[in-house]
Design an enzyme around this catalytic site. Structure first.
Site, PDB file in Angstrom:
ATOM      1  N   SER A  42     -25.309  86.510  -0.067  1.00  0.00           N
ATOM      2  CA  SER A  42     -25.715  86.113  -1.426  1.00  0.00           C
ATOM      3  C   SER A  42     -25.086  84.785  -1.841  1.00  0.00           C
ATOM      4  O   SER A  42     -25.244  84.363  -2.986  1.00  0.00           O
ATOM      5  CB  SER A  42     -25.286  87.200  -2.411  1.00  0.00           C
ATOM      6  OG  SER A  42     -23.934  87.515  -2.181  1.00  0.00           O
ATOM      7  N   THR A  85     -23.113  87.064  -6.366  1.00  0.00           N
ATOM      8  CA  THR A  85     -22.677  85.699  -6.656  1.00  0.00           C
ATOM      9  C   THR A  85     -21.171  85.754  -6.806  1.00  0.00           C
ATOM     10  O   THR A  85     -20.653  86.672  -7.450  1.00  0.00           O
ATOM     11  CB  THR A  85     -23.257  85.258  -8.018  1.00  0.00           C
ATOM     12  OG1 THR A  85     -24.654  85.092  -7.863  1.00  0.00           O
ATOM     13  CG2 THR A  85     -22.636  83.972  -8.531  1.00  0.00           C
ATOM     14  N   THR A  93     -23.697  80.541  -5.433  1.00  0.00           N
ATOM     15  CA  THR A  93     -24.646  81.600  -5.075  1.00  0.00           C
ATOM     16  C   THR A  93     -25.846  81.065  -4.307  1.00  0.00           C
ATOM     17  O   THR A  93     -26.156  79.866  -4.404  1.00  0.00           O
ATOM     18  CB  THR A  93     -25.176  82.274  -6.369  1.00  0.00           C
ATOM     19  OG1 THR A  93     -25.865  83.468  -6.046  1.00  0.00           O
ATOM     20  CG2 THR A  93     -26.112  81.372  -7.155  1.00  0.00           C
ATOM     21  N   ARG A 141     -36.973  77.962  -7.831  1.00  0.00           N
ATOM     22  CA  ARG A 141     -36.231  78.736  -8.847  1.00  0.00           C
ATOM     23  C   ARG A 141     -34.735  78.357  -8.849  1.00  0.00           C
ATOM     24  O   ARG A 141     -34.098  78.258  -7.814  1.00  0.00           O
ATOM     25  CB  ARG A 141     -36.388  80.229  -8.552  1.00  0.00           C
ATOM     26  CG  ARG A 141     -35.721  81.155  -9.586  1.00  0.00           C
ATOM     27  CD  ARG A 141     -34.352  81.622  -9.158  1.00  0.00           C
ATOM     28  NE  ARG A 141     -33.843  82.678 -10.042  1.00  0.00           N
ATOM     29  CZ  ARG A 141     -32.586  83.132  -9.998  1.00  0.00           C
ATOM     30  NH1 ARG A 141     -31.732  82.649  -9.136  1.00  0.00           N
ATOM     31  NH2 ARG A 141     -32.200  84.079 -10.826  1.00  0.00           N
ATOM     32  N   THR A 189     -22.309  87.250 -13.237  1.00  0.00           N
ATOM     33  CA  THR A 189     -23.142  87.556 -12.075  1.00  0.00           C
ATOM     34  C   THR A 189     -24.199  88.538 -12.550  1.00  0.00           C
ATOM     35  O   THR A 189     -23.996  89.265 -13.515  1.00  0.00           O
ATOM     36  CB  THR A 189     -22.309  88.132 -10.897  1.00  0.00           C
ATOM     37  OG1 THR A 189     -23.191  88.531  -9.855  1.00  0.00           O
ATOM     38  CG2 THR A 189     -21.447  89.309 -11.305  1.00  0.00           C
ATOM     39  N   GLY A 190     -25.339  88.536 -11.877  1.00  0.00           N
ATOM     40  CA  GLY A 190     -26.419  89.422 -12.309  1.00  0.00           C
ATOM     41  C   GLY A 190     -27.706  88.638 -12.403  1.00  0.00           C
ATOM     42  O   GLY A 190     -27.794  87.507 -11.928  1.00  0.00           O
TER      43      GLY A 190
HETATM   44  N1  ASP Z   1     -26.825  85.230 -11.023  1.00  0.00           N
HETATM   45  C1  ASP Z   1     -27.412  85.025  -9.724  1.00  0.00           C
HETATM   46  C2  ASP Z   1     -28.761  84.404  -9.892  1.00  0.00           C
HETATM   47  O1  ASP Z   1     -29.553  84.912 -10.648  1.00  0.00           O
HETATM   48  C3  ASP Z   1     -27.525  86.270  -8.915  1.00  0.00           C
HETATM   49  C4  ASP Z   1     -26.427  87.286  -9.074  1.00  0.00           C
HETATM   50  O2  ASP Z   1     -25.324  86.990  -9.429  1.00  0.00           O
HETATM   51  O3  ASP Z   1     -26.694  88.444  -8.844  1.00  0.00           O
HETATM   52  O4  ASP Z   1     -29.048  83.435  -9.239  1.00  0.00           O
END
Ligand code: ASP
Length: 320
Positions: free
Chosen positions: A82, A181, A199, A209, A232-233
């Protein structure tokens, strides 16, 4: 008696045409014992990142050096799918990376949608330190990296390519939430804060994107007088609610890092009118070395390290 005025760091008072806007005075509790050095990182790869960050501090590095070196461990690790090398690709099979960094002076740098450069966090630092800009994206970011000595590298590992092929065969049109991330905050011995986030973003995303990670205020915010936060998310949600900035502002109002993280996650939930399922998680540290963390869904973990400690902690979550 000591003047209460001396307990404030005056950072600015705005008065305009008789209208007194709230000043940005920060109350400092001189009696509080500050826990430092301190490093806090998202997810379990945060343990290794913390170890390296603490080592960097011990070798005389600053908080900024520590977070850069810390998150690079995840960028370099092919098993972390990731972040950086080994990150899952976009729908075309290209690994595209986002990263941001912020120091104790409020300087910020980020790169978005950069390809074939293994350590976007170091490119983000160069953007911060060597250009008049905050963010470089896409091919421009790559050209800038090449001019600054970074090399073109293939970031798609065999494992990530196989996963992408399986996804392609499934005829799915949707990206997949690919957490993990890495975000890291460091409070060094000098009492200075810095933060870094890096990330490969959502797996199999639409080419082009960009997530929240390179957006200052969304995935990362540092105010040396108050504290710092990382996210994160699901990036789309983190961008729409600017949680890292929100957390620092709530800490400025007197919230603990924990309360501020809870506030930001509740904000995300309250805006999710369609009840979509996704993860949203934050970590935060204040000037005193107090730590907070909260996530929307269960399962988020974060690593907290001091001089001789480094442990993985399960975050509390709003949904059970
Ligand atoms: N925040 C990151 C993104 O949307 C992904 C993650 O942290 O899960 O690119």
């Amino acid at each position: 008696m000591k003047s209460s005025r001396r307990n404030f760091i005056k950072t600015g008072v705005i008065v305009s045409a008789g209208l007194a806007l709230p000043s940005c005075e920060v109350k400092v509790d001189e009696k509080k014992v500050v826990k430092k050095p301190l490093v806090v990182s998202t997810w379990n790869h945060g343990l290794k990142a913390n170890e390296v960050a603490i080592e960097t501090l011990q070798n005389g590095g600053s908080a900024l050096d520590a977070v850069e070196a810390g998150v690079r461990t995840a960028e370099d690790d092919p098993e972390t799918n990731s972040v950086g090398y080994g990150g899952l690709p976009d729908a075309n099979g290209d690994v595209t990376l986002d990263a941001s960094i912020m120091d104790h002076l409020g300087n910020a740098g980020s790169v978005a949608y950069i390809k074939n450069i293994k350590n976007p966090i170091s490119v983000a630092r160069k953007v911060m330190e060597e250009t008049p800009h905050v963010m470089l994206a896409g091919d421009g970011a790559k050209q800038f990296a090449l001019k600054n000595g970074f090399k073109v590298e293939n970031l798609l590992t065999e494992n990530s390519r196989k996963s992408w092929e399986i996804w392609k065969k499934s005829n799915s049109n949707s990206p997949e939430e690919n957490h993990d991330t890495i975000g890291q905050i460091c409070l060094d011995e000098e009492g200075n804060l810095s933060g870094a986030v890096t990330t490969s973003g959502l797996a199999y995303k639409i080419p082009g994107r960009v997530g929240d990670s390179p957006i200052i205020g969304a995935a990362l915010f540092v105010d040396n007088e108050i504290g710092a936060a990382c996210a994160t998310g699901m990036g789309e949600w983190m961008m729409k609610t600017l949680g890292s900035f929100l957390i620092v502002e709530k800490m400025r109002e007197g919230f603990s890092p924990q309360e501020a993280c809870e506030f930001a996650v509740s904000r995300v939930k309250s805006k999710n009118y369609n009840n979509e399922y996704f993860q949203a998680a934050y970590i935060a540290v204040n000037k005193y070395g107090e730590v907070g963390s909260y996530s929307l869904q269960p399962g988020f973990e974060y690593a907290v390290a001091g001089k001789n400690t480094n442990e993985l902690i399960k975050s509390r979550s709003l949904n059970k």
